[in-house]
Enzyme design. Structure first.
Site, PDB file in Angstrom:
ATOM      1  N   ASN A   1      53.867 -38.894  67.478  1.00 21.79           N
ATOM      2  CA  ASN A   1      52.794 -39.549  66.726  1.00 21.79           C
ATOM      3  C   ASN A   1      53.262 -39.736  65.291  1.00 21.79           C
ATOM      4  OD1 ASN A   1      51.202 -37.549  68.791  1.00 21.79           O
ATOM      5  ND2 ASN A   1      50.081 -39.435  68.445  1.00 21.79           N
TER       6      ASN A   1
ATOM      7  N   ARG B   1      47.148 -31.346  70.873  1.00 18.08           N
ATOM      8  CA  ARG B   1      46.998 -31.936  72.213  1.00 18.08           C
ATOM      9  C   ARG B   1      48.155 -32.920  72.494  1.00 18.08           C
ATOM     10  NH1 ARG B   1      47.099 -36.057  75.387  1.00 18.08           N
ATOM     11  NH2 ARG B   1      46.089 -37.329  73.797  1.00 18.08           N
ATOM     12  N   ASP B   2      48.113 -34.089  71.896  1.00 19.91           N
ATOM     13  CA  ASP B   2      49.144 -35.088  72.213  1.00 19.91           C
ATOM     14  C   ASP B   2      50.522 -34.611  71.783  1.00 19.91           C
ATOM     15  OD1 ASP B   2      49.810 -37.514  73.375  1.00 19.91           O
ATOM     16  OD2 ASP B   2      49.614 -38.647  71.528  1.00 19.91           O
TER      17      ASP B   2
ATOM     18  N   HIS C   1      45.397 -44.929  67.313  1.00 17.44           N
ATOM     19  CA  HIS C   1      46.242 -43.781  67.652  1.00 17.44           C
ATOM     20  C   HIS C   1      47.667 -44.317  67.702  1.00 17.44           C
ATOM     21  CE1 HIS C   1      47.181 -40.150  70.296  1.00 17.44           C
ATOM     22  NE2 HIS C   1      48.166 -40.960  70.608  1.00 17.44           N
TER      23      HIS C   1
ATOM     24  N   HIS D   1      51.938 -44.221  67.366  1.00 13.66           N
ATOM     25  CA  HIS D   1      53.207 -43.509  67.546  1.00 13.66           C
ATOM     26  C   HIS D   1      54.288 -44.242  66.760  1.00 13.66           C
ATOM     27  CE1 HIS D   1      52.400 -40.553  70.895  1.00 13.66           C
ATOM     28  NE2 HIS D   1      51.255 -41.193  70.810  1.00 13.66           N
TER      29      HIS D   1
ATOM     30  N   CYS E   1      59.939 -35.318  71.737  1.00 14.88           N
ATOM     31  CA  CYS E   1      61.008 -34.386  72.085  1.00 14.88           C
ATOM     32  C   CYS E   1      62.316 -34.894  71.499  1.00 14.88           C
ATOM     33  CB  CYS E   1      61.130 -34.258  73.589  1.00 14.88           C
ATOM     34  SG  CYS E   1      62.547 -33.270  74.065  1.00 14.88           S
TER      35      CYS E   1
HETATM   36 MG    MG Z   1      49.669 -40.461  72.231  1.00 15.99          MG
END
Ligand code: MG
Length: 303
Positions: free
Chosen positions: A249, A14-15, A207, A209, A240
């Site tokens: 992440n 998903r993310d 969550h 990153h 990206c």
């Molecule tokens: Mg995220």
């Protein structure tokens, strides 16, 4: 004392894929999820029930959910931002519905097209539907460590939103460093205030990153605080490599290596995970950010 078990929620499908330029086909997404669910990871954020015009990478969530294998012991989550999304998620057979509220007003307006208060009100529209369907209801408080538009975000604001979500029936809350600006002292401050606001019975996680290389330091701090779960993505998918501010992440297999060597259990076969990362990397022109897939586990890789 902190638990010796940490639940990993894999968010790459998903993310991760949502933030990659290349759009994966339904069958490719299904294969990614099936490969991941065979590694021992207990929880996968597999799909998102958002408008495909806004997020084409996440189109056809129903087809993905219908085609994946569903091994016992693996929970599959779907993101929903409104009542329609929640209805789609329930119909598609997810185990968990995740909602999102952004902790900064400007970012929430841009992301959800509504104010924070309106977004919190929208949560009550989906809470009953999800609970009545017998599914787990969770939420993410996004941009909790910093906002790309407003700058600093007050930890008290994160705690205020978390309390409203908990009061509204949310059983687990993930606090997200969406732009990867956080540092470990913030993890402790936010965890303490959120825990104080929601009480002892709500499962808390982070969550993270790795945009500014603090994701793993933050994860280590979080497990020291006693979190229930951490979100991460296979290989560090989601940044990206052509964007000036890559926002992947933290990589799941790197996180599992760190946790294992710290004495925590994840239940994940890290070697199997590395194989999935290498397979996924084949879809891209550049290497994925994960480091264990390059360096190998230690001490296994020692001569
Ligand atoms: Mg995220």
């Amino acid at each position: 004392m902190a638990s010796s078990k940490i639940e990993i929620c894999e968010v790459g499908p998903r993310d991760g894929l949502q933030n990659e330029k290349r759009i994966w086909s339904v069958d490719e997404r299904v294969e990614l999820i099936d490969r991941l669910s065979a590694t021992g990871v207990p929880r996968i954020e597999a799909v998102s029930f958002v408008n495909p015009k806004r997020v084409p990478q996440m189109a056809d969530a129903e087809q993905v959910m219908a085609k994946i294998t569903r091994p016992a012991g693996v929970s599959f989550a779907g993101l929903a931002l409104n009542a329609k999304g929640a209805e789609r998620a329930i119909e598609a057979g997810v185990d968990e519905v995740r909602y999102v509220v952004v902790a900064s007003e400007t970012f929430n307006q841009r992301n959800q097209g509504a104010s924070i208060d309106e977004t919190l009100a929208g949560f009550s529209d989906i809470a009953d539907k999800v609970s009545n369907a017998g599914l787990k209801l969770s939420a993410t408080v996004a941009a909790a460590f910093g906002c790309p538009f407003e700058g600093n975000v007050e930890a008290a604001q994160v705690a205020r939103i978390a309390k409203q979500l908990a009061d509204g029936g949310c059983v687990e809350i993930g606090v997200a460093d969406t732009i990867g600006s956080g540092v470990p002292t913030q993890v402790s401050e936010i965890y303490g205030l959120v825990r104080g606001a929601v009480g002892p019975d709500i499962g808390l996680g982070f969550h993270l990153h790795n945009t500014r290389n603090t994701g793993f330091a933050n994860a280590a701090q979080a497990v020291g605080e006693g979190v229930l779960f951490l979100d991460s993505s296979v290989g560090g998918l989601g940044g990206c490599p052509f964007a000036p501010a890559a926002t992947g992440n933290i990589a799941t297999e790197d996180l599992c290596f760190m946790l294992r060597n710290m004495g925590y259990e994840t239940g994940i076969d890290i070697d199997a995970y590395v194989e999935v990362s290498k397979w996924a990397e084949g879809f891209f022109d550049s290497p994925l950010p994960g480091q264990i897939m390059k360096a190998g586990l230690f001490p296994e890789s020692a001569a």
